[in-house]
Design a protein around this motif. Sequence first.
Motif, PDB file in Angstrom:
ATOM      1  N   ASP A 237       0.764  -1.711   0.342  1.00  0.00           N
ATOM      2  CA  ASP A 237       0.139   0.517   0.181  1.00  0.00           C
ATOM      3  C   ASP A 237       0.874   1.286  -0.519  1.00  0.00           C
ATOM      4  O   ASP A 237       1.638   1.175   1.219  1.00  0.00           O
ATOM      5  CB  ASP A 237      -0.745  -0.196   1.337  1.00  0.00           C
ATOM      6  CG  ASP A 237      -1.980   1.384   1.393  1.00  0.00           C
ATOM      7  OD1 ASP A 237      -1.925   1.926   0.095  1.00  0.00           O
ATOM      8  OD2 ASP A 237      -3.070   0.939   1.773  1.00  0.00           O
TER       9      ASP A 237
ATOM     10  N   ARG B 127       0.267   4.265   0.108  1.00  0.00           N
ATOM     11  CA  ARG B 127      -0.041   5.080   1.514  1.00  0.00           C
ATOM     12  C   ARG B 127       0.394   5.320   2.992  1.00  0.00           C
ATOM     13  O   ARG B 127       1.140   5.810   2.745  1.00  0.00           O
ATOM     14  CB  ARG B 127      -2.161   4.780   1.270  1.00  0.00           C
ATOM     15  CG  ARG B 127      -2.517   5.298  -0.395  1.00  0.00           C
ATOM     16  CD  ARG B 127      -3.688   5.485  -0.204  1.00  0.00           C
ATOM     17  NE  ARG B 127      -4.021   3.601   0.403  1.00  0.00           N
ATOM     18  CZ  ARG B 127      -5.533   2.319   0.340  1.00  0.00           C
ATOM     19  NH1 ARG B 127      -6.366   3.316  -0.172  1.00  0.00           N
ATOM     20  NH2 ARG B 127      -5.340   1.587   0.490  1.00  0.00           N
TER      21      ARG B 127
ATOM     22  N   SER C 155      -9.834  -4.911  -3.804  1.00  0.00           N
ATOM     23  CA  SER C 155     -10.074  -4.053  -2.392  1.00  0.00           C
ATOM     24  C   SER C 155      -9.134  -3.302  -2.966  1.00  0.00           C
ATOM     25  O   SER C 155      -6.928  -3.940  -3.152  1.00  0.00           O
ATOM     26  CB  SER C 155      -9.817  -4.937  -1.625  1.00  0.00           C
ATOM     27  OG  SER C 155      -8.935  -3.640  -0.188  1.00  0.00           O
ATOM     28  N   ALA C 156      -8.543  -1.880  -2.512  1.00  0.00           N
ATOM     29  CA  ALA C 156      -7.518  -1.169  -2.998  1.00  0.00           C
ATOM     30  C   ALA C 156      -6.287  -1.296  -1.646  1.00  0.00           C
ATOM     31  O   ALA C 156      -5.226  -1.297  -2.149  1.00  0.00           O
ATOM     32  CB  ALA C 156      -7.699   0.411  -2.407  1.00  0.00           C
TER      33      ALA C 156
ATOM     34  N   PRO D 296      -3.979  -5.075  -3.778  1.00  0.00           N
ATOM     35  CA  PRO D 296      -3.795  -5.495  -4.092  1.00  0.00           C
ATOM     36  C   PRO D 296      -3.124  -6.860  -5.618  1.00  0.00           C
ATOM     37  O   PRO D 296      -3.086  -7.506  -6.216  1.00  0.00           O
ATOM     38  CB  PRO D 296      -2.681  -3.551  -4.950  1.00  0.00           C
ATOM     39  CG  PRO D 296      -1.789  -3.656  -4.433  1.00  0.00           C
ATOM     40  CD  PRO D 296      -2.373  -3.981  -2.978  1.00  0.00           C
TER      41      PRO D 296
ATOM     42  N   CYS E 203      -5.194  -9.782  -3.733  1.00  0.00           N
ATOM     43  CA  CYS E 203      -6.052  -9.630  -4.471  1.00  0.00           C
ATOM     44  C   CYS E 203      -6.144 -10.182  -6.708  1.00  0.00           C
ATOM     45  O   CYS E 203      -6.487 -11.154  -6.925  1.00  0.00           O
ATOM     46  CB  CYS E 203      -6.883  -7.923  -5.163  1.00  0.00           C
ATOM     47  SG  CYS E 203      -7.574  -7.574  -3.754  1.00  0.00           S
TER      48      CYS E 203
ATOM     49  N   ARG F 212     -17.535  -3.357  -7.024  1.00  0.00           N
ATOM     50  CA  ARG F 212     -15.961  -2.948  -7.337  1.00  0.00           C
ATOM     51  C   ARG F 212     -16.284  -1.602  -6.429  1.00  0.00           C
ATOM     52  O   ARG F 212     -15.114  -1.605  -5.845  1.00  0.00           O
ATOM     53  CB  ARG F 212     -15.375  -1.941  -8.869  1.00  0.00           C
ATOM     54  CG  ARG F 212     -15.253  -3.364  -9.712  1.00  0.00           C
ATOM     55  CD  ARG F 212     -14.660  -3.809 -10.957  1.00  0.00           C
ATOM     56  NE  ARG F 212     -15.668  -2.383 -11.254  1.00  0.00           N
ATOM     57  CZ  ARG F 212     -16.431  -2.614 -12.786  1.00  0.00           C
ATOM     58  NH1 ARG F 212     -15.958  -4.379 -13.185  1.00  0.00           N
ATOM     59  NH2 ARG F 212     -17.109  -2.292 -13.804  1.00  0.00           N
ATOM     60  N   ARG F 213     -17.405  -0.791  -6.320  1.00  0.00           N
ATOM     61  CA  ARG F 213     -17.100   0.366  -5.937  1.00  0.00           C
ATOM     62  C   ARG F 213     -17.551  -0.385  -4.694  1.00  0.00           C
ATOM     63  O   ARG F 213     -16.837   0.527  -3.036  1.00  0.00           O
ATOM     64  CB  ARG F 213     -17.866   1.421  -6.635  1.00  0.00           C
ATOM     65  CG  ARG F 213     -18.434   2.101  -5.043  1.00  0.00           C
ATOM     66  CD  ARG F 213     -19.868   3.131  -5.974  1.00  0.00           C
ATOM     67  NE  ARG F 213     -19.230   3.421  -7.308  1.00  0.00           N
ATOM     68  CZ  ARG F 213     -20.287   4.845  -7.489  1.00  0.00           C
ATOM     69  NH1 ARG F 213     -21.229   5.423  -6.930  1.00  0.00           N
ATOM     70  NH2 ARG F 213     -19.854   5.058  -8.568  1.00  0.00           N
TER      71      ARG F 213
ATOM     72  N   ILE G 266     -14.077  -1.789  -3.067  1.00  0.00           N
ATOM     73  CA  ILE G 266     -12.554  -1.403  -3.576  1.00  0.00           C
ATOM     74  C   ILE G 266     -12.471  -0.489  -1.937  1.00  0.00           C
ATOM     75  O   ILE G 266     -10.944  -0.588  -1.918  1.00  0.00           O
ATOM     76  CB  ILE G 266     -13.012  -0.151  -4.368  1.00  0.00           C
ATOM     77  CG1 ILE G 266     -11.435   0.168  -5.558  1.00  0.00           C
ATOM     78  CG2 ILE G 266     -13.061   1.669  -4.462  1.00  0.00           C
ATOM     79  CD1 ILE G 266     -10.130  -0.967  -5.563  1.00  0.00           C
ATOM     80  N   GLY G 267     -12.771  -0.439  -1.211  1.00  0.00           N
ATOM     81  CA  GLY G 267     -12.656   0.399   0.096  1.00  0.00           C
ATOM     82  C   GLY G 267     -12.453  -0.310   1.112  1.00  0.00           C
ATOM     83  O   GLY G 267     -12.243   0.005   2.487  1.00  0.00           O
TER      84      GLY G 267
END
Length: 240
Positions: free
Chosen positions: A89, A91, A142-143, A146, A149, A234-235, A238-239
Amino acid sequence: MQITGKTVLITGGTDGIGRELALQLQAAGADVVITGRDAARLTRARGEGMTAIAADLTGPDGIEAVLRGLAGRSVDVLINNAGMGTEHDFRIALPDQNGDEQSLWLNLHAPIRLIVALMSTLKTRPEAMIVNVTSGLAIAPSAGAPVYCATKAALRSYTQSLRAQLAGTQIHVLEALPPVVDTAMTRTRGGRKLSPQECARQIIAAMRANADEANVGMVRILKAVHQVAPWLARRIMIGF
């Protein structure tokens, strides 16, 4: 599939979903062979009447260890269950490339190589099965994970192609898609988690029914949403 009397090889069978699969399949009359890395857990499994093979499937040497441990023994069912996540990640920090490589090997390369290595013996069995354990995240990613996934989505794609190749043979191909399950890998996660016992029960029910997919727990809802509105699935995920 008739479970009783079958020889079942389960990767990652010393803990979590894999251990519950091993215990429940053994109780159903299967001859269970597991792989794992923890010496104490392998010893425990042997004490419970299972064959336990020490094998690290995060690299190619693990495949050879499994084959040596089998020593030519015929296998009726291969369950590719072993899996791991890795921190990836941007971030938070730069990803651990070594961890990424281990995840790629364990989650994707090892299942494919074991399928190739055992295909000839599976073809000799009157009734055989390959079970690939992917994830609900193979449907929508999921963000925060990655690499995990991506490996599960790739194994899902491989499984679907393999099923088409083996159509009309005695080898059935089942994909198991668990939700978040209460295991060591998800220990730091909050929220609702399915028990490994219930996850294993649903996978084995799908095995008995010769189903193509075992959409376990909440994954049934995700799959239904994805079929109607892929963008919404997906929406949502993703979070996650």
